[in-house]
Design a protein around this motif. Sequence first.
Motif, PDB file in Angstrom:
ATOM      1  N   GLU A 333      19.788 -18.496   1.875  1.00 18.73           N
ATOM      2  CA  GLU A 333      20.180 -18.571   2.587  1.00 18.73           C
ATOM      3  C   GLU A 333      19.243 -19.771   3.432  1.00 18.73           C
ATOM      4  O   GLU A 333      20.252 -20.428   4.312  1.00 18.73           O
TER       5      GLU A 333
ATOM      6  N   TRP B  69      30.006  -8.705   8.767  1.00 19.34           N
ATOM      7  CA  TRP B  69      30.024 -10.590   8.366  1.00 19.34           C
ATOM      8  C   TRP B  69      28.343 -10.622   8.159  1.00 19.34           C
ATOM      9  O   TRP B  69      28.729 -11.513   7.320  1.00 19.34           O
ATOM     10  N   LYS B  70      28.030  -9.870   8.186  1.00 17.13           N
ATOM     11  CA  LYS B  70      26.589  -9.936   6.934  1.00 17.13           C
ATOM     12  C   LYS B  70      26.309  -9.497   5.366  1.00 17.13           C
ATOM     13  O   LYS B  70      25.966 -10.530   4.455  1.00 17.13           O
ATOM     14  N   ARG B  73      29.288 -13.913   4.860  1.00 15.00           N
ATOM     15  CA  ARG B  73      28.912 -14.515   4.656  1.00 15.00           C
ATOM     16  C   ARG B  73      27.981 -14.884   3.752  1.00 15.00           C
ATOM     17  O   ARG B  73      27.756 -15.486   3.308  1.00 15.00           O
TER      18      ARG B  73
END
Lengths: 335, 335
Positions: A333, B69-70, B73
């Motif tokens: 990421e 969201w973790k 994403r």
Amino acid sequence: MQWYLVAGLLTLLTSSQGILTTLSQNNRGYNYDYATVPFLAEVFKLVVSSFLLWGENWGSQPPKMTTDWKSVRLFPIPSIIYLIHNNVQFATLTYVDTSTYQIMGNLKIVTTGILFRIFLKRKLSNLQWLAIMLLAVGTTTSQVKGCGESSCDTLFSAPIQGYMLGILSACLSALAGVYTEFLMKKNNDSLYWQNVQLYTFGAIFNMMRLLLDDIHSGFEKGPWWQRLLNGYTITTWMVVLNLGTTGLLVSWLMKYADNIVKVYATSMAMLLTMVLSVFLFDFKPTLQLLLGIIICGMSLHMYFAPVNMLVELPLTSKTVPGTLNEVAVEKLEGS
Amino acid sequence: MQWYLVAGLLTLLTSSQGILTTLSQNNRGYNYDYATVPFLAEVFKLVVSSFLLWGENWGSQPPKMTTDWKSVRLFPIPSIIYLIHNNVQFATLTYVDTSTYQIMGNLKIVTTGILFRIFLKRKLSNLQWLAIMLLAVGTTTSQVKGCGESSCDTLFSAPIQGYMLGILSACLSALAGVYTEFLMKKNNDSLYWQNVQLYTFGAIFNMMRLLLDDIHSGFEKGPWWQRLLNGYTITTWMVVLNLGTTGLLVSWLMKYADNIVKVYATSMAMLLTMVLSVFLFDFKPTLQLLLGIIICGMSLHMYFAPVNMLVELPLTSKTVPGTLNEVAVEKLEGS
């Protein structure tokens, strides 16, 4: 002596055989009669083995020798098989071209495995069978005709007789090897005594072949014994000595190792010759040669590596699931 | 459903993909914009997955869905890797020709094994490593240029940058696969929910790519959405459906099997396509194709066959040494 040292030496000498034979030619072909080379090699092996046998007589215990006719009469059989093989080879080449014949020659790796199993009752694991087939596939791969080579044959375009004879040829070649192993291992006679018997018949059969060639050609070049060493150079003698030495090593392997070891040594030698030819004779290295080397290397590892080494899963400390993956993800990421 | 049935179906569909794509061309190339195909396939996969997820809602227990969201994403990352991969691929092709690129593409089989080991901490035996390398060697063998093919390159004749980029490309392709497997397995969310996330981002990235292509070409052919279905035939739609279905099968394999299974399925599909092309498009069958098929078949057996089956020696009744050999000898002598 360890069998793998002998096998390694056999690989090197078999490989040099191809190189030396090429070097012994001039641009118009051979200056000497190539058929005299195997005869002289047989004589060389016979002389060396007789000498070693004589030496054994002076040791602490005399060599074990079975001189019974029932045993001796088995020793010309390999020569007879080779004689038949040569004729089948000749017949095959009337149907297929030399490159197809060369490709089919790889079949003898598989037929050796089969006859080894049938006649010598040696058990092979599924994995070892895979390795043997892979060796044949690997040597064949290295011989695939590359782009830019002149003649271009379609797969299986020769008449069916050619393929049948090719298979027969592979079987005879394997039979000679397996039969020799049987001869060498059937009792614990001295290796040198067994060699003396084998090479005496070998020399006789080679002599007969030279004579038959002369008869076929109507003695137009004179009898073979008069032109035996005609055109021989130092390189030709090296070809003879090399061929003789490889023969002695093969005998040793037949007694103390086996046919499969011999097959690996000669296959690896073929690849080594091709690699050396790249450097010595400016052969173009091809992708198929590289692939063939990788395949045969894998086959070698599969056949000879200890089974435990092959199948065990590596031991590592208990992994904490997720943690390290998460680190990888974080890194990804961040990039 | 068994993983090998899914893998078999994936093989068949991946193989038809090549055939269908060829059939969807006319002799002047594509009548439609090929870049629209992956976009529509993403949309198809998204629609199918959404529908199945909706169906799961009506089942006895609702699907497990992490909407944090973790977690979400992480799902565009495969698309990002593919985007980078496409650009590296493009750069590679400025240094090497397409056939060299295709040959180097087989490297991704090995890099997948390596990343599978490093990132997913999956242990492979020595034999399984050999099998993976053999699969790469087998697919490469099948692609060796035969005699009579027009262009003829020397081995390693392209600039070094080309090979470095080829290796990078193989690593990125493997990374995308391994990362997707990590995503699918990191929790026991519903496969369809994971798919919906994956394909939503997939569709968005594909849309962006179409838009960027338009910007690069200065919108000379109009915006992509206006010419989305231009020139589409029934075959083109089959290409889209096929690509979408293979994508769904790959997702399934990533969750319930692994990357190595996927690599085997796609490699076998490549060989199957070549075999089908012999019949459908009159391709000439080559020795290297036959060898490649044998090598990959052996690799498949080595990787998936139970270890006991591979290494155990066959059990036979105790042989009486000599007796059967003697029979063989007698027969030989009689002949």
